[in-house]
Structure formats: structure tokens, C-alpha cells
Motif scaffolding. Structure first.
Motif, PDB file in Angstrom:
ATOM      1  N   LEU A   1     -10.348   3.469 -10.625  1.00 56.57           N
ATOM      2  CA  LEU A   1     -10.663   4.569  -9.985  1.00 56.57           C
ATOM      3  C   LEU A   1     -10.546   5.978 -11.089  1.00 56.57           C
ATOM      4  CD1 LEU A   1      -8.655   4.126  -6.759  1.00 56.57           C
ATOM      5  CD2 LEU A   1     -11.117   4.060  -6.997  1.00 56.57           C
ATOM      6  N   THR A   2      -9.804   5.673 -12.078  1.00 60.15           N
ATOM      7  CA  THR A   2      -9.664   6.762 -12.844  1.00 60.15           C
ATOM      8  C   THR A   2     -11.035   6.747 -13.982  1.00 60.15           C
ATOM      9  OG1 THR A   2      -7.206   6.709 -12.818  1.00 60.15           O
ATOM     10  CG2 THR A   2      -8.188   7.549 -14.808  1.00 60.15           C
ATOM     11  N   GLN A   3     -11.308   5.432 -14.369  1.00 58.73           N
ATOM     12  CA  GLN A   3     -12.479   5.398 -15.174  1.00 58.73           C
ATOM     13  C   GLN A   3     -13.799   5.668 -14.412  1.00 58.73           C
ATOM     14  OE1 GLN A   3     -12.364   1.523 -17.135  1.00 58.73           O
ATOM     15  NE2 GLN A   3     -10.596   2.045 -18.490  1.00 58.73           N
ATOM     16  N   ARG A   4     -13.764   4.985 -13.320  1.00 61.44           N
ATOM     17  CA  ARG A   4     -15.125   5.426 -12.498  1.00 61.44           C
ATOM     18  C   ARG A   4     -15.388   6.796 -11.915  1.00 61.44           C
ATOM     19  NH1 ARG A   4     -18.069   1.868  -9.393  1.00 61.44           N
ATOM     20  NH2 ARG A   4     -19.230   3.873  -8.999  1.00 61.44           N
ATOM     21  N   PHE A   5     -14.133   7.490 -11.298  1.00 65.60           N
ATOM     22  CA  PHE A   5     -14.343   8.742 -10.601  1.00 65.60           C
ATOM     23  C   PHE A   5     -13.418   9.955 -11.229  1.00 65.60           C
ATOM     24  CE2 PHE A   5     -15.185   5.200  -7.812  1.00 65.60           C
ATOM     25  CZ  PHE A   5     -16.428   5.464  -7.363  1.00 65.60           C
ATOM     26  N   GLY A   6     -12.827   9.470 -12.502  1.00 65.80           N
ATOM     27  CA  GLY A   6     -11.756  10.639 -13.025  1.00 65.80           C
ATOM     28  C   GLY A   6     -10.805  11.107 -11.772  1.00 65.80           C
ATOM     29  N   LEU A   7     -10.255  10.236 -11.247  1.00 65.98           N
ATOM     30  CA  LEU A   7      -9.240  10.631 -10.132  1.00 65.98           C
ATOM     31  C   LEU A   7      -7.993  10.648 -10.789  1.00 65.98           C
ATOM     32  CD1 LEU A   7     -10.120   8.212  -6.952  1.00 65.98           C
ATOM     33  CD2 LEU A   7     -11.006  10.483  -7.649  1.00 65.98           C
ATOM     34  N   GLY A   8      -6.966  11.874 -10.095  1.00 71.98           N
ATOM     35  CA  GLY A   8      -5.784  11.852 -10.545  1.00 71.98           C
ATOM     36  C   GLY A   8      -4.867  11.025  -9.572  1.00 71.98           C
ATOM     37  N   GLU A   9      -3.435  11.124  -9.898  1.00 71.73           N
ATOM     38  CA  GLU A   9      -2.446  10.446  -9.143  1.00 71.73           C
ATOM     39  C   GLU A   9      -2.429  10.390  -7.571  1.00 71.73           C
ATOM     40  OE1 GLU A   9       1.367  11.267 -10.703  1.00 71.73           O
ATOM     41  OE2 GLU A   9       1.366   9.811 -12.581  1.00 71.73           O
ATOM     42  N   HIS A  10      -2.787  11.858  -7.347  1.00 71.72           N
ATOM     43  CA  HIS A  10      -2.719  11.912  -5.990  1.00 71.72           C
ATOM     44  C   HIS A  10      -3.982  11.377  -5.272  1.00 71.72           C
ATOM     45  CE1 HIS A  10      -3.654  14.222  -2.061  1.00 71.72           C
ATOM     46  NE2 HIS A  10      -2.111  14.418  -1.941  1.00 71.72           N
TER      47      HIS A  10
ATOM     48  N   ALA B   1       0.871  -1.108  -0.027  1.00 68.91           N
ATOM     49  CA  ALA B   1       0.121  -0.023  -0.071  1.00 68.91           C
ATOM     50  C   ALA B   1       0.751   1.219  -0.012  1.00 68.91           C
ATOM     51  CB  ALA B   1      -0.824   0.041   1.327  1.00 68.91           C
ATOM     52  N   ALA B   2       1.971   1.216   0.841  1.00 74.97           N
ATOM     53  CA  ALA B   2       2.832   2.438   0.926  1.00 74.97           C
ATOM     54  C   ALA B   2       3.485   2.702  -0.353  1.00 74.97           C
ATOM     55  CB  ALA B   2       3.526   2.331   2.143  1.00 74.97           C
ATOM     56  N   GLY B   3       4.050   1.340  -1.011  1.00 70.61           N
ATOM     57  CA  GLY B   3       4.704   1.763  -2.201  1.00 70.61           C
ATOM     58  C   GLY B   3       3.779   2.300  -3.443  1.00 70.61           C
ATOM     59  N   ALA B   4       2.467   1.718  -3.516  1.00 76.13           N
ATOM     60  CA  ALA B   4       1.671   2.028  -4.615  1.00 76.13           C
ATOM     61  C   ALA B   4       1.266   3.798  -4.221  1.00 76.13           C
ATOM     62  CB  ALA B   4       0.472   1.291  -4.534  1.00 76.13           C
ATOM     63  N   ALA B   5       0.963   4.120  -3.025  1.00 77.71           N
ATOM     64  CA  ALA B   5       0.671   5.364  -2.525  1.00 77.71           C
ATOM     65  C   ALA B   5       1.709   6.232  -2.740  1.00 77.71           C
ATOM     66  CB  ALA B   5      -0.029   5.272  -1.346  1.00 77.71           C
TER      67      ALA B   5
ATOM     68  N   ILE C   1      -5.720   8.474  -6.316  1.00 80.84           N
ATOM     69  CA  ILE C   1      -5.263   7.424  -6.457  1.00 80.84           C
ATOM     70  C   ILE C   1      -4.345   6.909  -5.394  1.00 80.84           C
ATOM     71  CG2 ILE C   1      -4.477   5.524  -7.883  1.00 80.84           C
ATOM     72  CD1 ILE C   1      -5.761   7.129 -10.226  1.00 80.84           C
ATOM     73  N   GLY C   2      -3.507   7.435  -5.104  1.00 82.83           N
ATOM     74  CA  GLY C   2      -2.408   6.885  -4.237  1.00 82.83           C
ATOM     75  C   GLY C   2      -3.028   6.977  -2.734  1.00 82.83           C
ATOM     76  N   LEU C   3      -3.769   8.216  -2.400  1.00 83.86           N
ATOM     77  CA  LEU C   3      -4.745   7.989  -1.198  1.00 83.86           C
ATOM     78  C   LEU C   3      -5.428   6.945  -0.817  1.00 83.86           C
ATOM     79  CD1 LEU C   3      -5.096  11.980  -0.759  1.00 83.86           C
ATOM     80  CD2 LEU C   3      -3.429  10.216   0.553  1.00 83.86           C
ATOM     81  N   ALA C   4      -6.258   6.434  -2.106  1.00 78.84           N
ATOM     82  CA  ALA C   4      -7.199   5.407  -2.235  1.00 78.84           C
ATOM     83  C   ALA C   4      -6.528   4.170  -1.997  1.00 78.84           C
ATOM     84  CB  ALA C   4      -8.100   5.474  -3.332  1.00 78.84           C
ATOM     85  N   LEU C   5      -5.392   3.874  -2.633  1.00 81.56           N
ATOM     86  CA  LEU C   5      -4.674   2.829  -2.414  1.00 81.56           C
ATOM     87  C   LEU C   5      -4.152   2.344  -1.321  1.00 81.56           C
ATOM     88  CD1 LEU C   5      -3.257   2.358  -6.156  1.00 81.56           C
ATOM     89  CD2 LEU C   5      -5.266   1.412  -5.229  1.00 81.56           C
ATOM     90  N   LEU C   6      -3.721   3.339  -0.637  1.00 79.74           N
ATOM     91  CA  LEU C   6      -3.262   3.443   0.651  1.00 79.74           C
ATOM     92  C   LEU C   6      -3.900   2.621   1.884  1.00 79.74           C
ATOM     93  CD1 LEU C   6      -0.828   4.331   2.412  1.00 79.74           C
ATOM     94  CD2 LEU C   6      -2.017   6.291   3.043  1.00 79.74           C
ATOM     95  N   GLY C   7      -5.201   2.474   1.512  1.00 80.28           N
ATOM     96  CA  GLY C   7      -6.180   1.808   2.453  1.00 80.28           C
ATOM     97  C   GLY C   7      -6.016   0.144   2.226  1.00 80.28           C
ATOM     98  N   TYR C   8      -5.412  -0.301   1.164  1.00 83.63           N
ATOM     99  CA  TYR C   8      -5.243  -1.700   0.982  1.00 83.63           C
ATOM    100  C   TYR C   8      -4.389  -2.198   2.049  1.00 83.63           C
ATOM    101  CZ  TYR C   8      -4.191  -6.186  -1.271  1.00 83.63           C
ATOM    102  OH  TYR C   8      -3.962  -7.382  -1.568  1.00 83.63           O
TER     103      TYR C   8
END
Length: 384
Positions: free
Chosen positions: A230-239, A138-142, A241-248
Motif C-alpha cells: 500500500l505504501t509503494q502503490r499509493f503512498g499511504l501513511g500509517e493511519h 485485523a484489529a492488531g495490525a490496524a 494503512i491501518g484503516l485499510a488492513l482493518l478490512g481483512y
């Protein structure tokens, strides 16, 4: 010993999974396409998994401590060197070489835990290490997504190398990693192949390694493509997406030892099927038009499914007959083969859309959870 090994697993897995979010930027820097520079991902995962088949038997022959330290040296030096590459070919090549050198730390650490803890106390200890892996993923992806705009693409590599150097100094200067005795008589090399065959002939070994593979395929297929989802569903940018994946990584990082303790106390018969069932539920829920907060919750729950399966399965592997280093080497090889295969299989389904791909993976996970109930029914706690 456990905090040191956990921190080391965290750093190594963080650098392994920080590549995917920065592929677009790497493509710009190296004047190529994301698909071409993306070869760095399998260039790391495939040799990493293959080399664990070598590190495990070597640790049975030469001892755990010297090989953990040697692999950590390779990780530290090669990760730093990657930051100074200037073209795609060199970058991909450095990822391959880094995988070969760094792949000894985690499987031998898992083996060392098997040496140090009796089976009825091993789950909690393994929970620490797998928690470090989950947190690192999670930390690496975020971190890759969040840090690259601030410090450039070499920054995360240098940060990971600095972390490796600090842990290397601690490991070399102390006795936190204990010495293990070498065998009085070194078995011939042909005994290695015989040992792997023996592990797969064992019924308990076959079903355990099968579920290591199945679970890795299911988790990797879903997780690898969550950024695009996340990009296709909600149009999220890198920042974002990083925060979202941190939850994993949150469940494993916080609850890994707790889940391991429950496995020790109540056995793995219920925990493993429940973990696969959680994975199934998350995949099927993500296939529906969930709102963003619910998607974030599903990502966290998906990680919980991983933490309830791979660490208990790893505990069973350390209890298989034969050389423990070899058994764990085969375990990590199977895990990484599943990680690569899962990403590939999900990509094959993606042209049909995320709802279809997630539904297929979710349905497969439902079947796997159902079969796991009778297959692991005898994994009850024992104290011998």
C-alpha cells in the motif's frame, strides 16, 4: 463458553499482529534498525507454534480448563511487562517468552470445542473462534498503526494486557470454561511422539495438515506485506494503512459462524477448494494495477478465503482419531509454521517486484484449489 473463548482469541491474536506496523517507531526508540527489531516477529511466531506441540498433549493429561487459565495468566503478565522494556534484546526476549506462555490458550480452546460439540455442529462453533482470530489479526495490525502515535508504543501492550486481565477474571470466577476429565491412566511420554506419527500416517490427517500449511503460507505471504504494498502503490501513511488492513478481519468476524454452519450442513468438500480459489483470485488481482477501492475490496475478499479454509480444516482435525489435544496442537503448529514460511518466501520474491511475487503466489493458489477438489471430495456432512 464461546463468547469468552472468542474474545480471548481476539485479544491474543491482536497483540501478536500489532508489532509489524510499529517496527519503524520501535527502531527509533531502541536506536536500531527496523530489520533488527523486526526479529521480534519470528521470535514470537516460531516458539508459539513449537509450544503448541507441548500444550496439546498436556491438556490431554491435565485437563483443558486449568491450562487455559494458566496460559492466560502468562499472557496477561508478560504482555504488560513487555511495555517496560528498554532495549532491543530485552524486547525480542520478552516476545519469545510471551509466546511460550500465551500459546496454550487458542489450541486448547479449539480442542475444548471439539470436546463439547459433535462433529455435525462443530463448524459453527469453530467459526466463532476463528472469527475472533481473524478479527484480532485485523484489529492488531490496524490498532498498532493507529494507537502508537496517540499513546506511544507501550500503550497497545498495556491495552492488550488489560483485556487479558478482564478475560482472566471472568474465566477464573465463573464456570464458563468447563472442567474436562483427566484420563484414568496417563500414557508415557513416548506415546506423544507415537501419537504425532500416527496422525501423519493417517491419509485424512496428511492431506488436512498439508492444506493447513499451504493455506497459511499463501495467506501470510500476501497479508504480511500488504502494508509495504500500500505504501509503494499509493503512498499511504500509517493511519491509512491501518484503516485499510482493518478490512481483512471483517468477513471472519461477521461471517465466521455462518461459514461454519454451512460447513456443517453441506460439508467441507466444496468450501475448502472455494476458499483457496478466492485466495488465488485476490493474489492475481492485486498483481494488476487496481485502483485503491478495488485493492481494499481484494483485501476483504482475501480474508474471506482464509475464513473458508482454516476453520473447516480445523473441524476435520478435531475429528481425526487419537487424542484431540494432540491433533489440535499439531494443527496450530502447522498453521504458525506456515505463517512464518509464507512471509519468508514472499520476501524472497519481493526483489522481483510485487506483481511478480503476487502472480507466483496466485498461481500456486490456483493449483492448490484445483487439487483440493478431489482431495477433499469425501468431506461430506455426517451426523455420527
Amino acid at each position: 463458553m464461546l463468547p469468552l473463548l472468542t474474545a480471548t482469541a481476539f485479544v491474543i491474536f491482536a497483540q501478536a499482529f500489532m508489532i509489524a506496523p510499529i517496527l519503524p517507531q520501535l527502531a527509533k526508540v531502541f536506536h536500531t534498525t527496523p530489520g533488527v527489531v523486526g526479529l521480534a516477529v519470528p521470535a514470537y511466531l516460531i516458539p508459539y507454534g513449537a509450544m503448541t506441540l507441548v500444550w496439546g498433549p498436556l491438556s490431554d493429561r491435565l485437563g483443558r480448563r486449568p491450562l487455559i487459565i494458566a496460559s492466560l495468566v502468562a499472557f496477561t503478565v508478560l504482555t504488560a511487562a513487555t511495555a517496560f522494556t528498554g532495549n532491543t534484546g530485552t524486547f525480542v526476549g520478552m516476545r519469545l517468552v510471551t509466546a511460550i506462555g500465551a500459546s496454550g490458550v487458542v489450541p486448547i480452546s479449539l480442542t475444548l470445542i471439539g470436546d463439547a460439540f459433535p462433529f455435525h455442529k462443530r463448524g459453527r462453533a469453530l467459526g466463532w473462534l476463528f472469527g475472533g482470530m481473524a478479527g484480532g489479526i485485523a484489529a492488531g495490525a490496524a490498532g498498532g498503526a493507529l494507537l502508537e502515535p496517540l499513546i506511544g508504543w507501550p500503550g497497545p501492550f498495556l491495552a492488550a494486557s488489560a483485556g487479558g486481565l478482564a478475560l482472566l477474571v471472568l474465566a477464573a470466577a465463573t464456570r464458563l470454561i468447563p472442567k474436562t476429565p483427566r484420563p484414568a491412566a496417563v500414557p508415557p511420554l513416548r506415546a506423544v511422539a507415537t501419537g504425532y506419527a500416527s496422525l501423519l500416517r493417517n491419509a485424512r490427517g496428511r492431506r488436512t495438515y498439508s492444506y493447513v500449511l499451504i493455506n497459511a503460507v499463501l495467506q501470510s505471504g500476501i497479508y504480511t506485506w500488504l502494508g509495504l504494498y500500500l505504501t509503494q502503490r499509493f503512498g499511504l501513511g500509517e493511519h491509512s494503512i491501518g484503516l485499510a488492513l482493518l478490512g481483512y478481519g471483517i468477513p471472519g468476524f461477521l461471517l465466521g459462524p455462518v461459514i461454519g454452519h454451512l460447513a456443517d450442513r453441506y460439508g467441507r468438500a466444496r468450501i475448502i477448494p472455494a476458499g483457496v480459489a478466492i485466495t488465488a483470485a485476490c493474489a492475481l488481482l492485486l498483481a494488476t494495477p487496481l485502483p485503491r477501492p478495488a485493492v481494499q475490496a481484494a483485501i476483504v475478499a482475501l480474508s474471506l478465503g482464509y475464513d473458508m479454509t482454516q476453520p473447516p480444516l480445523g473441524g476435520i482435525v478435531t475429528d481425526l482419531p487419537g487424542h484431540r489435544g494432540q491433533a489440535m496442537g499439531l494443527n496450530v503448529f502447522t498453521l504458525f509454521a506456515g505463517l512464518g514460511l509464507g512471509s519468508l518466501l514472499f520476501a524472497v520474491l519481493l526483489p522481483a517486484g510485487f506483481p511478480t511475487a503476487l502472480s507466483v503466489f496466485g498461481s500456486a493458489a490456483v493449483l492448490a484449489a484445483a487439487f483440493a477438489v478431489p482431495l477433499f471430495r469425501n468431506e461430506r456432512p455426517h451426523t455420527t
